[in-house]
Motif scaffolding. Sequence first.
Motif, mmCIF file in Angstrom:
data_model
loop_
_atom_site.group_PDB
_atom_site.id
_atom_site.type_symbol
_atom_site.label_atom_id
_atom_site.label_comp_id
_atom_site.label_asym_id
_atom_site.label_seq_id
_atom_site.Cartn_x
_atom_site.Cartn_y
_atom_site.Cartn_z
ATOM 1 N N UNK A 1 4.459 14.314 -10.904
ATOM 2 C CA UNK A 1 4.873 15.325 -9.925
ATOM 3 C C UNK A 1 3.913 15.408 -8.737
ATOM 4 N N UNK A 2 2.597 15.443 -9.000
ATOM 5 C CA UNK A 2 1.620 15.583 -7.917
ATOM 6 C C UNK A 2 1.758 14.467 -6.886
ATOM 7 N N UNK A 3 1.784 13.215 -7.367
ATOM 8 C CA UNK A 3 1.837 12.077 -6.450
ATOM 9 C C UNK A 3 3.195 11.986 -5.766
ATOM 10 N N UNK A 4 4.245 12.326 -6.462
ATOM 11 C CA UNK A 4 5.570 12.319 -5.860
ATOM 12 C C UNK A 4 5.664 13.335 -4.722
ATOM 13 N N UNK A 5 5.082 14.513 -4.923
ATOM 14 C CA UNK A 5 5.123 15.555 -3.898
ATOM 15 C C UNK A 5 4.273 15.219 -2.673
ATOM 16 N N UNK A 6 3.217 14.442 -2.862
ATOM 17 C CA UNK A 6 2.309 14.088 -1.764
ATOM 18 C C UNK A 6 2.685 12.770 -1.086
ATOM 19 N N UNK A 7 3.627 12.033 -1.668
ATOM 20 C CA UNK A 7 3.977 10.700 -1.176
ATOM 21 C C UNK A 7 4.374 10.728 0.301
ATOM 22 N N UNK A 8 3.842 9.757 1.064
ATOM 23 C CA UNK A 8 4.138 9.677 2.496
ATOM 24 C C UNK A 8 4.892 8.412 2.866
ATOM 25 N N UNK A 9 4.556 7.270 2.233
ATOM 26 C CA UNK A 9 5.249 6.035 2.564
ATOM 27 C C UNK A 9 4.568 4.795 2.023
ATOM 28 N N UNK A 10 5.206 3.657 2.273
ATOM 29 C CA UNK A 10 4.724 2.356 1.795
ATOM 30 C C UNK A 10 4.563 1.445 3.002
ATOM 31 N N UNK A 11 3.497 0.683 3.010
ATOM 32 C CA UNK A 11 3.290 -0.311 4.064
ATOM 33 C C UNK A 11 3.003 -1.666 3.434
ATOM 34 N N UNK A 12 3.509 -2.692 4.071
ATOM 35 C CA UNK A 12 3.284 -4.069 3.622
ATOM 36 C C UNK A 12 2.308 -4.735 4.582
ATOM 37 N N UNK B 1 0.840 -1.187 0.000
ATOM 38 C CA UNK B 1 0.000 0.000 0.000
ATOM 39 C C UNK B 1 0.883 1.247 0.000
ATOM 40 N N UNK B 2 0.514 2.230 -0.814
ATOM 41 C CA UNK B 2 1.230 3.513 -0.838
ATOM 42 C C UNK B 2 0.291 4.577 -0.269
ATOM 43 N N UNK B 3 0.868 5.448 0.566
ATOM 44 C CA UNK B 3 0.071 6.457 1.263
ATOM 45 C C UNK B 3 0.520 7.857 0.887
ATOM 46 N N UNK B 4 -0.452 8.760 0.927
ATOM 47 C CA UNK B 4 -0.215 10.134 0.506
ATOM 48 C C UNK B 4 -0.864 11.112 1.473
ATOM 49 N N UNK B 5 -0.263 12.294 1.537
ATOM 50 C CA UNK B 5 -0.821 13.431 2.273
ATOM 51 C C UNK B 5 -1.140 14.488 1.225
ATOM 52 N N UNK B 6 -2.390 14.501 0.759
ATOM 53 C CA UNK B 6 -2.740 15.408 -0.324
ATOM 54 C C UNK B 6 -3.183 16.778 0.176
ATOM 55 N N UNK B 7 -3.413 16.908 1.465
ATOM 56 C CA UNK B 7 -3.779 18.197 2.043
ATOM 57 C C UNK B 7 -2.633 18.649 2.933
ATOM 58 N N UNK B 8 -1.738 19.421 2.385
ATOM 59 C CA UNK B 8 -0.528 19.822 3.122
ATOM 60 C C UNK B 8 -0.851 20.649 4.362
ATOM 61 N N UNK C 1 -10.579 11.755 -11.356
ATOM 62 C CA UNK C 1 -10.593 10.791 -12.465
ATOM 63 C C UNK C 1 -11.238 9.453 -12.125
ATOM 64 N N UNK C 2 -11.600 9.232 -10.870
ATOM 65 C CA UNK C 2 -12.138 7.933 -10.478
ATOM 66 C C UNK C 2 -11.006 6.927 -10.323
ATOM 67 N N UNK C 3 -11.307 5.653 -10.523
ATOM 68 C CA UNK C 3 -10.295 4.604 -10.356
ATOM 69 C C UNK C 3 -9.381 4.594 -11.573
ATOM 70 N N UNK C 4 -8.099 4.842 -11.320
ATOM 71 C CA UNK C 4 -7.087 4.929 -12.379
ATOM 72 C C UNK C 4 -5.762 4.360 -11.880
ATOM 73 N N UNK C 5 -4.866 4.143 -12.825
ATOM 74 C CA UNK C 5 -3.495 3.759 -12.499
ATOM 75 C C UNK C 5 -2.639 5.016 -12.645
ATOM 76 N N UNK C 6 -1.830 5.289 -11.637
ATOM 77 C CA UNK C 6 -0.931 6.443 -11.658
ATOM 78 C C UNK C 6 0.476 5.979 -11.346
ATOM 79 N N UNK C 7 1.411 6.898 -11.456
ATOM 80 C CA UNK C 7 2.819 6.603 -11.223
ATOM 81 C C UNK C 7 3.394 7.580 -10.214
#
Length: 171
Positions: free
Chosen positions: A158-169, A114-121, A148-154
């Motif tokens: 830039x947006x997702x990279x800037x909001x990235x918080x971490x990965x959990x297994x 799982x990848x987690x994000x903080x989209x509200x700085x 966009x609804x359910x999509x695949x992103x990378x």
Amino acid sequence: MFMRYLGPTLILIFLLVSCGPSKKAAVITKPTATKAAIIPSIPKDEMANSIIQYAQTFNGTRYKYGGTTKKGMDCSGLIYTSFKKENIVLPRTSRAMSTQGEWIPLRKAEKGDLVFFKTNKKKNIINHVGLVIETGSTLKFIHASVSKGVVVSSLDERYWNNCFSGVRRVL
């Protein structure tokens, strides 16, 4: 005569009522020796692939806050529903999901993590989650975005990279 049995009867009723089943949902985190019998004996990579394939059936589904169906899906609903299909019950919100399993370095991320994000700085809290579907030169994840609804992103975006918080297994 009736009073003689009233005390033991009341105690028996109290014990029966107080020993009812718990309403809490089971949460399966990283398997341990004591939990191994509960988790199906499917290899981890097969289980990850099955979860990913199911999540991808929602590709294109519109975003709906609180949604867990093809009529509408939110980010944690997608993850919750996909893992539940494999009998792995995770918490329902992205913030609660971020407490499950173990944090791992991004470079060690695998399919099914799982990848987690903080989209509200302004709030600086985890409020978005995605499912890793591909690793290698770039990490790709499936998620439900508001726009966009359910999509695949990378993570290269830039947006997702800037909001990235971490990965959990969790598998």
